[in-house]
Design a protein around this motif. Structure first.
Motif, PDB file in Angstrom:
ATOM      1  N   SER A  63      -0.958   0.966  -6.962  1.00  0.00           N
ATOM      2  CA  SER A  63      -0.276   1.974  -6.150  1.00  0.00           C
ATOM      3  C   SER A  63      -1.150   2.394  -4.968  1.00  0.00           C
ATOM      4  O   SER A  63      -0.673   2.525  -3.837  1.00  0.00           O
ATOM      5  N   LEU A  66      -1.176  -0.441  -2.466  1.00  0.00           N
ATOM      6  CA  LEU A  66       0.090  -0.527  -1.736  1.00  0.00           C
ATOM      7  C   LEU A  66       0.170   0.518  -0.627  1.00  0.00           C
ATOM      8  O   LEU A  66       0.708   0.240   0.451  1.00  0.00           O
ATOM      9  N   ARG A  67      -0.339   1.709  -0.880  1.00  0.00           N
ATOM     10  CA  ARG A  67      -0.374   2.744   0.163  1.00  0.00           C
ATOM     11  C   ARG A  67      -1.232   2.279   1.336  1.00  0.00           C
ATOM     12  O   ARG A  67      -0.891   2.521   2.501  1.00  0.00           O
ATOM     13  N   HIS A  70       0.678  -0.785   3.373  1.00  0.00           N
ATOM     14  CA  HIS A  70       2.076  -0.637   3.783  1.00  0.00           C
ATOM     15  C   HIS A  70       2.281  -0.873   5.274  1.00  0.00           C
ATOM     16  O   HIS A  70       3.180  -1.620   5.680  1.00  0.00           O
ATOM     17  N   VAL A  79       6.469  -4.106  -0.077  1.00  0.00           N
ATOM     18  CA  VAL A  79       5.578  -3.043  -0.535  1.00  0.00           C
ATOM     19  C   VAL A  79       6.412  -1.863  -1.037  1.00  0.00           C
ATOM     20  O   VAL A  79       6.145  -1.307  -2.113  1.00  0.00           O
ATOM     21  N   ALA A  82       7.895  -2.494  -4.445  1.00  0.00           N
ATOM     22  CA  ALA A  82       6.902  -2.325  -5.510  1.00  0.00           C
ATOM     23  C   ALA A  82       6.575  -0.851  -5.727  1.00  0.00           C
ATOM     24  O   ALA A  82       6.283  -0.433  -6.851  1.00  0.00           O
ATOM     25  N   GLN A  83       6.633  -0.053  -4.680  1.00  0.00           N
ATOM     26  CA  GLN A  83       6.301   1.361  -4.798  1.00  0.00           C
ATOM     27  C   GLN A  83       7.341   2.160  -5.578  1.00  0.00           C
ATOM     28  O   GLN A  83       7.049   3.259  -6.021  1.00  0.00           O
ATOM     29  N   THR A  86       5.594   1.504  -9.581  1.00  0.00           N
ATOM     30  CA  THR A  86       4.293   0.833  -9.480  1.00  0.00           C
ATOM     31  C   THR A  86       3.747   0.375 -10.823  1.00  0.00           C
ATOM     32  O   THR A  86       3.190  -0.711 -10.914  1.00  0.00           O
ATOM     33  N   THR A 127       1.800  -9.332   2.035  1.00  0.00           N
ATOM     34  CA  THR A 127       1.575  -7.896   1.887  1.00  0.00           C
ATOM     35  C   THR A 127       0.090  -7.550   2.026  1.00  0.00           C
ATOM     36  O   THR A 127      -0.321  -6.970   3.020  1.00  0.00           O
ATOM     37  N   VAL A 128      -0.698  -7.942   1.074  1.00  0.00           N
ATOM     38  CA  VAL A 128      -2.104  -7.526   1.013  1.00  0.00           C
ATOM     39  C   VAL A 128      -2.973  -8.285   2.015  1.00  0.00           C
ATOM     40  O   VAL A 128      -3.796  -7.688   2.714  1.00  0.00           O
TER      41      VAL A 128
END
Length: 177
Positions: A63, A66-67, A70, A79, A82-83, A86, A127-128
Motif C-alpha cells: 500500500s 502504491l502511494r 501512483h 495502481v 490495487a488500492q 491492498t 506501475t512500479v
C-alpha cells in the motif's frame, strides 16, 4: 512397374541444426527456468513472511509503495485498482509469485506459469518500474523479456509437462489406469 525404393544417406541428419526437441537445444531453457522459478518462488515467500508487506498501510507495505508510484505509473488505473483492496492484492501478488515459481521450477503447466510470470512482470513494469530512467535500469522489463521464451516453448525438458507428454505418447491419451 516396380516402384523405386528411396534410401536416405546416413549423414543427412548430421547437418540438422539442434532444436528444442533434440540434443543440447532441448536443455537451453533450463537455466532460465531455474533462475526465474527460484526468483519468483523466493519473492513470493518473502512477501508472505514479511509482516510489513502484508500490513495494508505501514512503511514497507505494498500500500505504501502504491502511494509512492501512483503519479509516475504508466497506468495509474492499475495502481488504483490495487488500492481498492491492498491486503487482498498483497496476497494475490505473493501467491501468484509462489505458484508461478513452483510451476516453472517443476515444469507443470509450464507455458501457463510463464504467462503468469510475464503478466506479473508486465504489471510491475507498468506501475512500479515505469519511471526508471533510462528504461533498462528497471528490472521488471528484463524479467518480462526473460519470460517470453518460456511462454513460447514451455518446459521441454526435466519437467512434469514433458513426463506427462511422454506417458501419454507411450500409453495413448489415457493418463491413469
Amino acid at each position: 512397374m516396380a516402384h523405386a525404393h528411396r534410401t536416405r544417406p546416413a549423414d543427412v541428419g548430421a547437418a540438422r541444426p539442434v532444436g528444442l526437441r533434440s540434443g543440447l537445444g532441448r536443455h537451453a531453457l533450463l537455466p532460465l527456468r531455474l533462475f526465474l522459478g527460484a526468483t519468483f518462488l523466493y519473492a513470493g515467500l518473502q512477501k508472505l513472511t514479511d509482516r510489513a508487506f502484508l500490513s495494508g498501510g505501514a512503511k514497507g507495505s505494498l500500500s505504501d509503495l502504491l502511494r509512492q508510484v501512483h503519479d509516475t505509473a504508466a497506468l495509474p488505473q492499475l495502481v488504483e485498482l490495487a488500492q481498492h483492496s491492498t491486503v487482498g492484492f498483497d496476497y494475490a501478488v505473493a501467491g501468484g509469485e509462489v505458484l508461478v515459481g513452483i510451476g516453472t521450477l517443476i515444469g507443470l503447466l509450464g507455458r501457463l506459469a510463464a504467462l503468469g510470470g510475464a503478466l506479473i512482470s508486465l504489471t510491475l513494469w507498468l506501475t512500479v518500474s515505469w519511471p526508471s530512467t533510462p528504461y533498462y535500469y528497471g528490472n521488471d522489463l528484463a524479467y518480462l523479456m526473460a519470460w517470453t521464451p518460456l511462454v513460447l516453448a514451455g518446459a521441454p525438458a526435466f519437467s512434469l509437462d514433458a513426463a506427462l507428454a511422454n506417458r501419454r505418447q507411450r500409453h495413448g491419451t489415457q493418463l491413469y489406469g
